[in-house]
Design a protein around this motif. Structure first.
Motif, mmCIF file in Angstrom:
data_model
loop_
_atom_site.group_PDB
_atom_site.id
_atom_site.type_symbol
_atom_site.label_atom_id
_atom_site.label_comp_id
_atom_site.label_asym_id
_atom_site.label_seq_id
_atom_site.Cartn_x
_atom_site.Cartn_y
_atom_site.Cartn_z
ATOM 1 N N ALA A 47 0.764 -1.328 0.097
ATOM 2 C CA ALA A 47 0.077 -0.129 0.114
ATOM 3 C C ALA A 47 0.855 1.154 -0.039
ATOM 4 O O ALA A 47 0.446 2.337 -0.441
ATOM 5 C CB ALA A 47 -0.803 0.136 1.232
ATOM 6 N N CYS B 189 -7.047 1.676 0.703
ATOM 7 C CA CYS B 189 -5.628 1.934 -0.063
ATOM 8 C C CYS B 189 -5.826 1.432 -1.430
ATOM 9 O O CYS B 189 -7.114 1.026 -1.708
ATOM 10 C CB CYS B 189 -4.534 1.269 0.715
ATOM 11 S SG CYS B 189 -4.614 -0.637 0.536
ATOM 12 N N PHE C 250 -2.344 4.180 3.620
ATOM 13 C CA PHE C 250 -3.821 4.187 3.967
ATOM 14 C C PHE C 250 -4.270 5.518 4.261
ATOM 15 O O PHE C 250 -3.760 6.382 4.818
ATOM 16 C CB PHE C 250 -4.114 3.307 5.164
ATOM 17 C CG PHE C 250 -3.438 2.017 4.848
ATOM 18 C CD1 PHE C 250 -4.134 0.947 4.414
ATOM 19 C CD2 PHE C 250 -1.927 1.595 5.186
ATOM 20 C CE1 PHE C 250 -3.526 -0.442 4.092
ATOM 21 C CE2 PHE C 250 -1.515 0.488 5.062
ATOM 22 C CZ PHE C 250 -2.175 -0.407 4.773
ATOM 23 N N ALA D 218 -6.293 0.198 9.358
ATOM 24 C CA ALA D 218 -5.275 0.236 8.312
ATOM 25 C C ALA D 218 -4.417 -0.950 8.902
ATOM 26 O O ALA D 218 -4.129 -1.735 7.670
ATOM 27 C CB ALA D 218 -4.236 1.323 8.641
#
Length: 431
Positions: A102, A230, A108, A363
């Motif tokens: 990500a 994300c 995130f 996250a």
């Protein structure tokens, strides 16, 4: 992440962190996080039976979990190192890998609905439940005021803000259930909302003409939902030793998610992957992982049990990944600041509020699930898991410390990870 102070700046990308020895890893974290002497000492020596006796009942010992740090996280534009207490190394590795994938597209982004908990007050044997419901709603201001007379939440900017009333049909007949919606600020809030419920109960009895029985919070924290999102470039899924293209892996992840949407048997395991990360952070910070488990699975079942995360291909061909999960945690109160190691974990994390903390939980759960999904649709979950598990098998089989890595590597290469083979390898290597 929002912040009311100047944030600590550091880089959560630590290449080869897992290859370092424990002292070197700790030194790295101490330096990057500018940890206090107190936090550093707590991490070096995490066992205190006197403290354990104060935290729990009938204590005779202490079970110590490894405290690890997941790397590579960028959350709302800020780099974050995430403490995790868990006995399974693949959980930490997956979180770090998901965060790294990500990270390449900004990490995130998170949002939180607010630190609201619900207290329930159950009234039995109410003569006219629906009329009683109307009377309770008419008395909303009185109930809110009485709730806020309990405890100290109002002085900290929180307190009861609303009242909801339901007539619930049960095997024992209809019950009138009053909900107090409480802003608990930076606390988890269980004690505060329970106190409010008990304080308001006599008035609920008076208004309904029934008898109040249960007065307790609900762990279905649907007023306290954290979301994270994300995007992952399919190139992140490419592997030189794999036949699948990044786009094929991306599409398989979407298909695996669709499987979880359609089948609760798969959804349960899908969500267990999310909670691997959530529970580990809760344990590291001495937040209530049991409440988080109850709330997450109840929330997943609201419309028929399904996955807490979702995956789709966006207009640019990226894998768009999202999570929505209730997160009932606190940065004040409870055991979080009663234990020096959990205090050190919070110092590593460096969050300002319960909402910010909840965003990290979301996250982390998404990163954990993302990495697990990638593994499942490619080499399978056991490949990576057994590489990490092989060291444990080697040690349990009696391999000396200086041979553990070699024995583990040989077993993985042979695809034969078991104690019998480990003992054979120890003998072959002359231990």
């Amino acid at each position: 992440m929002s912040s009311g102070r100047e944030r600590r700046r550091m880089n959560s990308r630590i290449s080869g962190f897992y290859k370092q020895g424990v002292p070197d890893r700790l030194d790295e974290i101490v330096e990057r996080c500018d940890l206090s002497a107190e936090a550093t000492e707590a991490l070096r020596d995490s066992t205190d039976l006197d403290l354990a006796d104060r935290l729990s009942e009938n204590v005779v010992g202490s079970v110590t979990l490894p405290l690890s740090v997941a790397t590579n996280f960028t959350v709302d534009g800020e780099d974050v190192l995430v403490p995790m207490a868990v006995e399974e190394s693949s959980v930490v590795a997956a979180a770090s890998h998901g965060a790294r994938m990500a990270r390449e597209t900004g990490g995130f982004s998170t949002s939180v609905s607010g630190p609201y908990m619900v207290a329930q007050i159950q009234a039995l044997d109410v003569p006219d439940p629906r009329a009683a419901r109307v009377r309770l709603l008419d008395a909303r201001s009185r109930l809110v005021a009485e709730a806020n007379d309990q405890g100290v939440l109002v002085s900290h900017g929180g307190g009861c803000e609303d009242v909801e009333v339901r007539v619930v049909d049960t095997p024992e007949g209809e019950m009138v259930v009053t909900h107090l919606v409480v802003n608990v600020q930076d606390a988890m809030g269980a004690n505060a909302v329970n106190t409010m419920a008990e304080g308001v109960a006599p008035t609920v009895e008076e208004i309904t003409g029934g008898e109040v029985s249960l007065r307790i919070l609900s762990n279905l924290a649907d007023h306290r939902v954290a979301r994270a999102h994300c995007r992952v470039d399919p190139a992140e899924f490419e592997r030189e030793d794999a036949d699948l293209t990044g786009e094929a892996v991306r599409d398989r992840i979407v298909d695996a998610w669709a499987f979880a949407v359609g089948d609760p048997y798969r959804a349960a395991t899908h969500n267990k992957g999310v909670m691997n990360g959530v529970d580990a952070l809760a344990t590291a910070t001495l937040n209530d992982w049991r409440a988080l488990e109850a709330g997450a699975h109840a929330y997943a079942a609201l419309g028929g049990y399904g996955p807490l995360t979702s995956y789709e291909v966006d207009d640019e061909g990226m894998l768009s990944c999202s999570i929505e999960v209730p997160i009932q945690v606190g940065t004040v109160g409870g055991a979080t600041h009663a234990h020096p190691t959990s205090k050190a974990a919070m110092e590593i994390l460096d969050v300002d509020s319960a909402d910010e903390f909840a965003g990290v939980f979301a996250a982390l759960g998404l990163a954990e699930n993302l990495a697990s999904m990638r593994a499942l649709v490619t080499e399978g979950i056991q490949s990576g898991h057994m590489k990490l598990h092989a060291k444990n098998v080697a040690a349990e089989a009696g391999a000396p410390e200086d041979l553990v890595d070699e024995v583990a590597a040989r077993m993985v290469a042979e695809d034969d990870v078991r104690q019998g083979r480990a003992r054979e390898l120890v003998d072959e290597l002359g231990a």
